[in-house]
Design a protein around this motif. Structure first.
Motif, short mmCIF file in Angstrom:
data_model
loop_
_atom_site.label_atom_id
_atom_site.label_comp_id
_atom_site.label_asym_id
_atom_site.label_seq_id
_atom_site.Cartn_x
_atom_site.Cartn_y
_atom_site.Cartn_z
N ALA A 29 -9.29 0.16 -3.83
CA ALA A 29 -9.39 0.66 -5.25
C ALA A 29 -8.02 1.14 -5.68
N ALA A 30 -7.27 1.87 -4.62
CA ALA A 30 -5.97 2.86 -4.94
C ALA A 30 -4.98 1.96 -4.32
N ASP A 32 -2.20 3.88 -3.42
CA ASP A 32 -1.46 4.78 -2.66
C ASP A 32 -1.12 4.89 -1.42
N ASP A 50 1.89 6.02 -5.79
CA ASP A 50 0.64 6.56 -6.19
C ASP A 50 0.08 5.82 -7.52
N GLN A 52 -2.89 2.54 -9.38
CA GLN A 52 -4.34 1.66 -9.18
C GLN A 52 -3.72 0.49 -9.32
N GLY A 53 -3.93 -0.53 -8.23
CA GLY A 53 -3.42 -1.95 -8.46
C GLY A 53 -2.32 -2.21 -8.73
N ASN A 56 1.80 1.96 -11.03
CA ASN A 56 2.04 2.92 -9.96
C ASN A 56 3.19 3.81 -10.40
N SER A 101 4.00 6.73 -14.18
CA SER A 101 3.40 5.40 -13.56
C SER A 101 3.68 4.32 -14.73
#
Length: 126
Positions: A29-30, A32, A50, A52-53, A56, A101
């Motif tokens: 899911a993450a 990281d 850091d 999701q998918g 980052n 991000s």
């Protein structure tokens, strides 16, 4: 012919095993993760992703810069192409900079390099 709970047991086992196989192959899911250069005799450069998918935040970290250095230019590359440069500033004993991000893509080699060091730290996105 079997009836009752015993008859359903093999089918339940197959379903449970199939579900486990699906979970084992699902993407995390993450995204990281972090990586550092491995030569401890010189500049120690690290990268942290850091997110999701394929989206980052990227942080460049120089963990052991010279004591008198309070800032340095840090470069961000995706698959060897320069994406951005910024000024990393001292936070404790390290120099750090975090890019907000952004879409980094999937399977992209993301690297950070600090001016004054020939080393790069890289991570490949998931």
């Amino acid at each position: 012919m079997r009836t009752g709970a015993a008859a359903g047991a093999p089918a339940a086992l197959v379903i449970a095993l199939a579900g486990g196989a699906l979970c084992a192959t699902a993407a995390p899911a993450a995204a990281d993760s972090s990586a550092c250069t491995h030569d401890f005799s010189g500049p120690q450069i690290c990268i942290r992703l850091d997110g999701q998918g394929a989206t980052n935040a990227v942080t460049g970290i120089w963990t052991n810069p010279p004591s008198g250095v309070s800032s340095r230019t840090v470069s961000l590359t995706f698959d060897g192409r320069l994406v951005s440069t910024a000024t990393a500033t001292r936070s404790g004993k390290a120099l750090t900079y975090t890019w907000p991000s952004r879409y980094t893509g999937s399977g992209t080699k993301v690297c950070v390099t600090f001016r004054g060091s020939a080393r790069s730290a890289c991570q490949t996105t998931g």
